[in-house]
Scaffold this motif. Structure first.
Motif, PDB file in Angstrom:
ATOM      1  N   GLY A 158      -2.481  35.080  10.717  1.00  0.00           N
ATOM      2  CA  GLY A 158      -2.523  35.952  11.884  1.00  0.00           C
ATOM      3  C   GLY A 158      -3.915  36.077  12.469  1.00  0.00           C
ATOM      4  O   GLY A 158      -4.282  37.103  13.038  1.00  0.00           O
ATOM      5  N   HIS A 159      -4.702  35.009  12.362  1.00  0.00           N
ATOM      6  CA  HIS A 159      -6.058  34.985  12.898  1.00  0.00           C
ATOM      7  C   HIS A 159      -6.103  34.168  14.194  1.00  0.00           C
ATOM      8  O   HIS A 159      -5.402  33.170  14.330  1.00  0.00           O
ATOM      9  N   ARG A 160      -6.995  34.562  15.101  1.00  0.00           N
ATOM     10  CA  ARG A 160      -7.163  33.815  16.350  1.00  0.00           C
ATOM     11  C   ARG A 160      -8.169  32.684  16.187  1.00  0.00           C
ATOM     12  O   ARG A 160      -7.886  31.535  16.524  1.00  0.00           O
ATOM     13  N   ASN A 161      -9.365  33.003  15.687  1.00  0.00           N
ATOM     14  CA  ASN A 161     -10.392  31.971  15.508  1.00  0.00           C
ATOM     15  C   ASN A 161     -11.470  32.523  14.583  1.00  0.00           C
ATOM     16  O   ASN A 161     -12.422  33.154  15.036  1.00  0.00           O
ATOM     17  N   VAL A 162     -11.311  32.295  13.295  1.00  0.00           N
ATOM     18  CA  VAL A 162     -12.242  32.825  12.293  1.00  0.00           C
ATOM     19  C   VAL A 162     -13.537  32.022  12.327  1.00  0.00           C
ATOM     20  O   VAL A 162     -13.514  30.795  12.292  1.00  0.00           O
ATOM     21  N   GLN A 163     -14.671  32.735  12.363  1.00  0.00           N
ATOM     22  CA  GLN A 163     -15.969  32.063  12.483  1.00  0.00           C
ATOM     23  C   GLN A 163     -16.970  32.438  11.401  1.00  0.00           C
ATOM     24  O   GLN A 163     -17.968  31.751  11.232  1.00  0.00           O
ATOM     25  N   GLY A 164     -16.761  33.538  10.700  1.00  0.00           N
ATOM     26  CA  GLY A 164     -17.715  33.960   9.682  1.00  0.00           C
ATOM     27  C   GLY A 164     -17.020  34.336   8.392  1.00  0.00           C
ATOM     28  O   GLY A 164     -15.957  34.970   8.416  1.00  0.00           O
ATOM     29  N   LEU A 165     -17.600  33.945   7.248  1.00  0.00           N
ATOM     30  CA  LEU A 165     -17.063  34.264   5.927  1.00  0.00           C
ATOM     31  C   LEU A 165     -18.213  34.695   5.024  1.00  0.00           C
ATOM     32  O   LEU A 165     -19.253  34.029   4.976  1.00  0.00           O
ATOM     33  N   ALA A 166     -18.047  35.805   4.304  1.00  0.00           N
ATOM     34  CA  ALA A 166     -19.075  36.254   3.364  1.00  0.00           C
ATOM     35  C   ALA A 166     -18.452  37.208   2.357  1.00  0.00           C
ATOM     36  O   ALA A 166     -17.457  37.886   2.650  1.00  0.00           O
ATOM     37  N   TRP A 167     -19.056  37.276   1.169  1.00  0.00           N
ATOM     38  CA  TRP A 167     -18.569  38.136   0.088  1.00  0.00           C
ATOM     39  C   TRP A 167     -19.590  39.214  -0.217  1.00  0.00           C
ATOM     40  O   TRP A 167     -20.811  38.967  -0.205  1.00  0.00           O
ATOM     41  N   ASP A 168     -19.092  40.420  -0.508  1.00  0.00           N
ATOM     42  CA  ASP A 168     -19.999  41.509  -0.860  1.00  0.00           C
ATOM     43  C   ASP A 168     -20.238  41.521  -2.374  1.00  0.00           C
ATOM     44  O   ASP A 168     -19.773  40.638  -3.106  1.00  0.00           O
ATOM     45  N   ALA A 169     -20.968  42.535  -2.840  1.00  0.00           N
ATOM     46  CA  ALA A 169     -21.344  42.605  -4.255  1.00  0.00           C
ATOM     47  C   ALA A 169     -20.142  42.785  -5.175  1.00  0.00           C
ATOM     48  O   ALA A 169     -20.218  42.482  -6.365  1.00  0.00           O
ATOM     49  N   LYS A 170     -19.024  43.272  -4.634  1.00  0.00           N
ATOM     50  CA  LYS A 170     -17.798  43.435  -5.411  1.00  0.00           C
ATOM     51  C   LYS A 170     -16.853  42.247  -5.249  1.00  0.00           C
ATOM     52  O   LYS A 170     -15.686  42.318  -5.598  1.00  0.00           O
ATOM     53  N   GLN A 171     -17.367  41.152  -4.688  1.00  0.00           N
ATOM     54  CA  GLN A 171     -16.617  39.909  -4.496  1.00  0.00           C
ATOM     55  C   GLN A 171     -15.446  40.057  -3.538  1.00  0.00           C
ATOM     56  O   GLN A 171     -14.450  39.330  -3.631  1.00  0.00           O
ATOM     57  N   ARG A 172     -15.568  40.984  -2.592  1.00  0.00           N
ATOM     58  CA  ARG A 172     -14.559  41.120  -1.537  1.00  0.00           C
ATOM     59  C   ARG A 172     -14.955  40.225  -0.371  1.00  0.00           C
ATOM     60  O   ARG A 172     -16.128  40.146   0.001  1.00  0.00           O
ATOM     61  N   LEU A 173     -13.964  39.592   0.222  1.00  0.00           N
ATOM     62  CA  LEU A 173     -14.192  38.666   1.321  1.00  0.00           C
ATOM     63  C   LEU A 173     -14.142  39.389   2.663  1.00  0.00           C
ATOM     64  O   LEU A 173     -13.221  40.155   2.936  1.00  0.00           O
ATOM     65  N   TRP A 174     -15.126  39.090   3.524  1.00  0.00           N
ATOM     66  CA  TRP A 174     -15.198  39.615   4.881  1.00  0.00           C
ATOM     67  C   TRP A 174     -15.191  38.445   5.860  1.00  0.00           C
ATOM     68  O   TRP A 174     -15.683  37.354   5.540  1.00  0.00           O
ATOM     69  N   ALA A 175     -14.631  38.667   7.054  1.00  0.00           N
ATOM     70  CA  ALA A 175     -14.542  37.596   8.042  1.00  0.00           C
ATOM     71  C   ALA A 175     -14.708  38.152   9.453  1.00  0.00           C
ATOM     72  O   ALA A 175     -14.191  39.229   9.768  1.00  0.00           O
ATOM     73  N   ASN A 217     -13.131  41.804   9.785  1.00  0.00           N
ATOM     74  CA  ASN A 217     -12.005  42.088   8.896  1.00  0.00           C
ATOM     75  C   ASN A 217     -12.413  42.004   7.435  1.00  0.00           C
ATOM     76  O   ASN A 217     -13.248  41.174   7.055  1.00  0.00           O
ATOM     77  N   GLN A 218     -11.826  42.884   6.625  1.00  0.00           N
ATOM     78  CA  GLN A 218     -11.911  42.754   5.170  1.00  0.00           C
ATOM     79  C   GLN A 218     -10.619  42.069   4.750  1.00  0.00           C
ATOM     80  O   GLN A 218      -9.528  42.538   5.043  1.00  0.00           O
ATOM     81  N   ILE A 219     -10.754  40.921   4.086  1.00  0.00           N
ATOM     82  CA  ILE A 219      -9.611  40.045   3.887  1.00  0.00           C
ATOM     83  C   ILE A 219      -8.861  40.369   2.611  1.00  0.00           C
ATOM     84  O   ILE A 219      -9.434  40.377   1.511  1.00  0.00           O
TER      85      ILE A 219
END
Length: 396
Positions: free
Chosen positions: A247-264, A276-278
């Motif tokens: 359900g994404h239009r065009n994902v351009q950024g990916l990164a993980w925080d200190a708790k290993q949660r994925l952000w986009a 978004n927090q994935i």
């Protein structure tokens, strides 16, 4: 410091209200857009992937207000830079979207060494040689991964990097680990990154065909999670599938925080860009929803933060000092979003507004340092002397 005139944001926002579908930076596309957002059904049939974190413990909240200092210009005169990947032994690999080449930049001297050209790149519109990633086993395999647009699709390849060979001949023949990602003039996605679980993640676009984002059998409009060989990663939410979220239009950024949660980060259409927090198996709503407010009534996952497209058009993201740092293309600024758990702890804060033009990629350099890549030579900017650049930032 070189300064640029800042775009009149209010006027741009008014134009966006009346405009049709937009490209990554708000310009009119070459192909028709997707349908008008409306609510529909949400997620189903998901399972939690192996190694995903449980509910986090209490975390230190970063201050509501931060700061950015441009320490120095690392390199200049880059041609359509897109992906950036630090090497373990030092040096920064940067891709040229339009030339299809990978160059190593010495982060101390700025000296540039061309590794070679990736065969099969067909650059057009927003497509070309895009994201880069370095193998988690680089010390033993010396593999570099690249996402690029070919004549028929978007694909991910890996190549052996041999710095002992002559300049221009340091890339081995590409081994294609994934093909068949839908391509278009725009909305090709392109960001790749290895996660804390040693799996490879890829953000893809829906090439202006919104329904692809809701089709779990399509690789378009998704975040994909795979082994380094390109196979569905163990514990993915859908059986025998690369799809991690949809359900994404065009994902351009990916990164993980200190708790290993994925952000986009994700480009919106006419109204809202998103951070978004994935969640594994999460449905982020496109093309049925854009921005906040649909989650409770439809089952979609609401974004953590949204921006008018004139203020952001987000590309790469990085996490440092407890905040997400998000590069803006049309917005021509760097956004800071302080985090507390899976939420923002304060309003987003903008830096460098208009000072360096379009901003494409931001990567953690460790601690309070970031690498930031400008994007003025991509056909939508106004290049000035020295563009494009890699900058070193100190952030709090």
């Amino acid at each position: 410091m070189q300064r640029r005139a800042v775009t009149a944001v209010l006027a741009a926002a008014v134009l966006m209200v009346t405009a049709g579908c937009t490209t990554d930076d708000g310009e009119q596309p070459d192909t028709p857009g997707s349908s008008t957002p409306s609510s529909t059904s949400g997620t189903s049939g998901t399972k939690k992937p192996e190694g995903s974190s449980s509910s986090p413990a209490a975390e230190e909240t970063p201050p509501a207000k931060g700061s950015v200092e441009v320490v120095r210009t690392v390199a200049e005169d880059l041609d359509t830079p897109w992906g950036l990947a630090p090497l373990p032994e030092g040096g920064l690999l940067v891709s040229s979207r339009d030339k299809g080449t990978i160059t190593r930049v010495d982060e101390e001297t700025g000296e540039k060494t061309e590794l070679g050209e990736v065969p099969g790149v067909a650059a057009a519109g927003e497509g070309g040689l895009l994201g880069l990633a370095v193998s988690p086993e680089y010390a033993s395999d010396h593999m570099i991964y690249a996402y690029f647009t070919s004549a028929s699709d978007n694909r991910i390849v890996r190549m052996l990097y041999d710095p002992e060979k002559p300049e221009g001949e340091q890339l081995g023949a590409p081994d294609t680990i994934l093909r068949g990602i839908p391509k278009g003039t725009n909305h090709n996605g392109g960001r790749i990154a290895f996660g804390p679980d040693q799996m490879l993640y890829a953000g893809t676009g829906e090439r202006y065909e919104g329904p692809l984002a809701q089709d779990k059998d399509s690789l378009g409009g998704k975040i994909l999670r795979m082994t380094p060989d390109g196979q569905p990663a163990p514990g993915n939410p859908f059986d025998d599938s690369l799809v991690y979220s949809y359900g994404h239009r065009n994902v351009q950024g990916l990164a993980w925080d200190a708790k290993q949660r994925l952000w986009a980060s994700e480009f919106g259409q006419d109204t809202w860009d998103e951070l978004n927090q994935i969640e594994p198996g999460g449905n982020y709503g496109w093309p049925e929803a854009e921005g906040k407010g649909e989650g409770d009534k439809s089952g979609f996952v609401d974004p953590v933060e949204v921006w008018p497209v004139a203020d952001a058009s987000p590309s790469g993201i990085a996490i440092a000092e407890g905040s997400v740092w998000m590069a803006g293309l049309r917005g021509k600024r760097l956004w800071r979003i302080p985090l507390q758990g899976t939420k923002a702890s304060a309003d987003p804060q903008a830096f460098l507004e208009g000072e360096y033009g379009r901003l494409r990629t931001v990567v953690s350099a460790g601690g309070d340092k970031l690498w930031l890549v400008t994007s003025e030579t991509d056909g939508r900017g106004s290049p000035e002397k020295g563009d494009d650049k890699i900058l070193e930032l100190k952030v709090t």
